[in-house]
Design an enzyme around this catalytic site. Sequence first.
Site, short mmCIF file in Angstrom:
data_model
loop_
_atom_site.label_atom_id
_atom_site.label_comp_id
_atom_site.label_asym_id
_atom_site.label_seq_id
_atom_site.Cartn_x
_atom_site.Cartn_y
_atom_site.Cartn_z
N CYS A 382 0.83 -1.21 0.00
CA CYS A 382 0.00 0.00 0.00
C CYS A 382 0.87 1.26 0.00
CB CYS A 382 -1.01 -0.05 1.14
SG CYS A 382 -2.46 0.92 0.77
N HIS A 508 -3.48 -5.09 0.16
CA HIS A 508 -2.85 -5.67 1.36
C HIS A 508 -2.94 -7.19 1.30
CE1 HIS A 508 -2.74 -1.94 3.94
NE2 HIS A 508 -3.60 -1.56 3.01
N GLU A 510 -1.61 -9.28 3.11
CA GLU A 510 -1.52 -9.90 4.45
C GLU A 510 -2.89 -10.31 5.01
OE1 GLU A 510 -0.94 -6.73 3.73
OE2 GLU A 510 -1.55 -5.35 5.33
#
Length: 532
Positions: A382, A508, A510
């Site tokens: 990001c 993102h 994650e």
Amino acid sequence: METKYIFVTGGVTSSLGKGIISASLAKLLQSRGYSVTIQKFDPYINIDPGTLNPYEHGECYVTVDGHEADLDLGHYERFINVETTRDNNITTGRIYQNVIQKERRGDYLGKTVQIIPHITDEIKRNVKLLGTKHKFDFVITEIGGTVGDIESLPFLESVRQLKWELGKNCLVIHLTYVPYIAAAKELKTKPTQHSVKHLQEVGIQPDILVLRTEHELTSEVRRKVALFCNVEPKAVFQSIDVPSVFEVPLKMQEQGLDTVVLEKTGMPVGETPSLAPWRGFLEKIYKAEEIVRIGLVGKYVELPDAYKSINEALFQAATYNNRKLKLEFIHSEKLTNENIAEALSGLDGIVVAPGFGSRGIDGKFVALKYARENNIPTMGICLGMQCMVIEFARNVLGYEDANSTEMDVKTKHNVIDLMEEQKSVSNYGGTMRLGAYECELEEGSNAAKAYGSTNVKERHRHRFEFNSDYKEEFEKAGMKCVGKNPETDLVEVVEIPGLKWFIGTQYHPEYTSTVLKPNPLFVDFIKAAITK
Ligand code: GLN
């Protein structure tokens, strides 16, 4: 089957790990073939944690449907691999907002609007939604805060009412703490007794107690707690400190937490699942000896919870690469061209963190320049990806003033710019580009190879984007735009194919990485980091 509702409350102190206990129980029920979801009620007034500073609240987790949520939802997804939505995280603020909207619409037909029944009805509606709308077999609801807090009273009152209404289909698990007094060499149950009394005062008799402890509890201690707290002895469990939180489901299974839940809700118990894949993951954790050292460059170094999902995704990826993760937090505010070589020395790779605002941003450019020039495997997430773009524009394309309009509205070279749809936004809460969007990856790109696919779906949380006017120039100079949104052409992934591993994602990755299904981009990044 009728949906079973399980509430998890906490007493004595916060940070006992209600989220982990909830997720562990969910894991155990899920492995018996039930569909399970976990919900979190947060007693604060903010509508969601989206506008909260990481110092206040750690990371903000983002769900597929674009809800900015408590980081506990990340634990839930990582443990049970079931996507959560905005229905899984409710704050007091949202409950009041809904009730006040209904009042303004005239839904209450002239009645006085009160905490009981209107606020509690709205809370109960939000609990049941997961059973009625989403059709889960088990809904586990974690009540944030500690019993005795003024703020959580309406939630507890709703639990009291639901226990009446739902009978056998509703259970309360209370998590408390049993301190060890070193001078007396004794475990003390008094705080637990007091905290259960607190619950009883608001009309709730817990069905199950889970006692957090640093020392093994004797059966005598458990019997004592059971006696004083009106709980069956077999329904008193210990949650002892373990080297890895991923052991908690196993510890709970050994003691039969899931079987007691099934018995108490009138469900058949059946065979104990082996949890083989989960055990396999744990085995990998303990077997890994060689270390992979990753630097996380960000501005919240003193606050590991600010990057919780990134830590976890890196940990999973390292584990699946049979490595022990050594994560070093590198304070971006402290980085300079003079100290960068030392700061990154010995690292196998770096991740440049997401974020907002200009604090610490220069250090990110310094780190990225060094990593790019020294071919250190690098992942930008990001804001980290946006910094990759800006650094490249400054030092390769030669636009010294290149910037994001987030940091400098007047820059002539706005290589990162506010998204068109954001230009009319005036409210800050919940208005970013949020949630999962598809991304098309260029065939043959490193990103596509990492995923083993040219079509991925990942979650977003941003207002600024790569300025496509510069696309050609970047590509000519060696930074490729290899991922785009199929509908808007928005650039989602950049990479420098000539380097070992240098990929930045506007999204993102994650958030989608779970224990049994690690995100492929992280796995590939670690793989590159350990390849000499
Ligand atoms: N501040 C940047 C934006 O809004 C990046 C956000 C982030 O890193 N999550 O676009």
